[in-house]
Design a protein around this motif. Sequence first.
Motif, PDB file in Angstrom:
ATOM      1  N   GLN A 209       1.280  -1.152   0.157  1.00  0.00           N
ATOM      2  CA  GLN A 209       0.032   0.110  -0.009  1.00  0.00           C
ATOM      3  C   GLN A 209       0.956   1.125  -0.023  1.00  0.00           C
ATOM      4  O   GLN A 209       1.725   1.117   0.212  1.00  0.00           O
ATOM      5  N   ASP A 210       0.466   2.193  -0.833  1.00  0.00           N
ATOM      6  CA  ASP A 210       0.771   3.648  -0.491  1.00  0.00           C
ATOM      7  C   ASP A 210       0.660   4.377   0.301  1.00  0.00           C
ATOM      8  O   ASP A 210       0.225   5.180  -0.110  1.00  0.00           O
ATOM      9  N   TYR A 211       1.442   4.410   1.279  1.00  0.00           N
ATOM     10  CA  TYR A 211       0.830   4.876   2.686  1.00  0.00           C
ATOM     11  C   TYR A 211       1.545   5.799   2.623  1.00  0.00           C
ATOM     12  O   TYR A 211       2.437   7.008   3.678  1.00  0.00           O
ATOM     13  N   THR A 212       2.463   6.559   1.514  1.00  0.00           N
ATOM     14  CA  THR A 212       3.397   7.639   1.648  1.00  0.00           C
ATOM     15  C   THR A 212       2.168   9.226   2.344  1.00  0.00           C
ATOM     16  O   THR A 212       2.868   9.797   3.374  1.00  0.00           O
ATOM     17  N   ASN A 213       1.355   9.509   2.265  1.00  0.00           N
ATOM     18  CA  ASN A 213       0.616  10.395   2.793  1.00  0.00           C
ATOM     19  C   ASN A 213       0.443  10.392   4.291  1.00  0.00           C
ATOM     20  O   ASN A 213       0.463  11.386   4.673  1.00  0.00           O
ATOM     21  N   LEU A 214      -0.309   9.355   4.882  1.00  0.00           N
ATOM     22  CA  LEU A 214      -0.222   9.096   5.879  1.00  0.00           C
ATOM     23  C   LEU A 214       1.033   8.496   6.690  1.00  0.00           C
ATOM     24  O   LEU A 214       0.741   9.582   8.070  1.00  0.00           O
ATOM     25  N   ASN A 215       2.197   8.514   6.220  1.00  0.00           N
ATOM     26  CA  ASN A 215       3.406   8.640   7.202  1.00  0.00           C
ATOM     27  C   ASN A 215       3.728   9.991   7.262  1.00  0.00           C
ATOM     28  O   ASN A 215       4.507  10.489   8.271  1.00  0.00           O
ATOM     29  N   LYS A 216       3.485  10.531   6.192  1.00  0.00           N
ATOM     30  CA  LYS A 216       4.024  12.493   6.935  1.00  0.00           C
ATOM     31  C   LYS A 216       3.154  12.387   7.673  1.00  0.00           C
ATOM     32  O   LYS A 216       3.750  13.623   8.635  1.00  0.00           O
ATOM     33  N   ALA A 217       1.920  12.237   8.248  1.00  0.00           N
ATOM     34  CA  ALA A 217       1.092  12.904   9.273  1.00  0.00           C
ATOM     35  C   ALA A 217       1.152  12.915  10.297  1.00  0.00           C
ATOM     36  O   ALA A 217       0.686  12.718  11.291  1.00  0.00           O
ATOM     37  N   CYS A 218       1.906  11.167  10.356  1.00  0.00           N
ATOM     38  CA  CYS A 218       2.683  10.793  11.809  1.00  0.00           C
ATOM     39  C   CYS A 218       4.233  10.974  12.496  1.00  0.00           C
ATOM     40  O   CYS A 218       5.319  11.127  11.248  1.00  0.00           O
ATOM     41  N   PRO A 219       4.248  11.877  13.478  1.00  0.00           N
ATOM     42  CA  PRO A 219       4.937  12.021  13.834  1.00  0.00           C
ATOM     43  C   PRO A 219       6.311  10.767  14.168  1.00  0.00           C
ATOM     44  O   PRO A 219       5.553  10.271  14.307  1.00  0.00           O
ATOM     45  N   ASN A 220       7.746  11.597  13.729  1.00  0.00           N
ATOM     46  CA  ASN A 220       8.310  10.371  13.970  1.00  0.00           C
ATOM     47  C   ASN A 220       8.442   9.599  15.638  1.00  0.00           C
ATOM     48  O   ASN A 220       7.997  10.053  16.608  1.00  0.00           O
ATOM     49  N   ASP A 221       8.951   8.016  16.233  1.00  0.00           N
ATOM     50  CA  ASP A 221       8.560   7.806  16.513  1.00  0.00           C
ATOM     51  C   ASP A 221      10.507   8.047  17.673  1.00  0.00           C
ATOM     52  O   ASP A 221      11.333   8.005  17.208  1.00  0.00           O
ATOM     53  N   SER A 222       9.881   8.561  18.225  1.00  0.00           N
ATOM     54  CA  SER A 222      10.630   9.067  19.175  1.00  0.00           C
ATOM     55  C   SER A 222      12.402   7.763  20.463  1.00  0.00           C
ATOM     56  O   SER A 222      12.547   7.822  20.899  1.00  0.00           O
ATOM     57  N   PHE A 223      11.207   6.260  19.600  1.00  0.00           N
ATOM     58  CA  PHE A 223      12.105   5.407  20.125  1.00  0.00           C
ATOM     59  C   PHE A 223      11.930   4.432  18.515  1.00  0.00           C
ATOM     60  O   PHE A 223      11.555   3.382  18.481  1.00  0.00           O
TER      61      PHE A 223
END
Length: 251
Positions: A209-223
């Motif tokens: 699945q092309d989750y490019t847009n969804l990945n941009k909306a999720c903040p980076n993982d602290s861990f």
Amino acid sequence: MKAILSQHMLLLKFPTHLGVGQVRGDQLSARIYYVSSTAKSATRTSGQRPPETLAVTRLSMPNGKGGTERPNDPRDDNVTPQAQPAEELKTVSISDTQDQQVRISTSLSPSLRTDFITSFKANSKVFAWSNNDMPGISPDVISHKLSISPSFKPVRQKRRSYDAERYEAMKTEVDKLQAIGFIREVTYPIWLANSVLVKKSGGAWQMCQDYTNLNKACPNDSFPLPRIDQLVDATAGHELLSFMDAYSGYN
């Protein structure tokens, strides 16, 4: 003289009479060494003499001088030799059914090979031999939720067109995932992502699945996941390292 080493940046700094000198890890040199090593492995059986390649580490001085000339970039070649398995594998059944099989190295000692097979047979039920063996975890035990930033608006990607072969591969995969309960139909999706099909080396299609847009909306993982160099260093002091994929029958 005191030198400071940065493992994350692969950078060594040291004082000189002209200022701070630096020794940097060279990705090109690492690539050349890899190509050279695979070329040697490929020519052992043919008896040909492999080309000699020199691994280079670039040395930077404060005045901008130093270092050595870079050899030809192997990434410019059309075909890059691929590493081949260093040892043969033998298929072993670990249950009464022929579907539950693993492949084990033939170079193991008889005692170690027996220990592996005994352990596999005793724990064969913990392996997922098919999609039906992975029913999932009840939400009462644990559940996962995406942390989407409220500053991003939901994105519904424009529908892409595919040929008949890809449409058939997607339909087969979706029907299979629905039958085993991995996915369910949603009537009004807030986020909508297109499917991307990649053909494997064996000719089968793999659907992603092309989750490019969804990945941009999720903040980076602290861990984040461990760095690959940390994973490699963690193997130090151990005699064996086992990679297992019971679904594909590979060990």
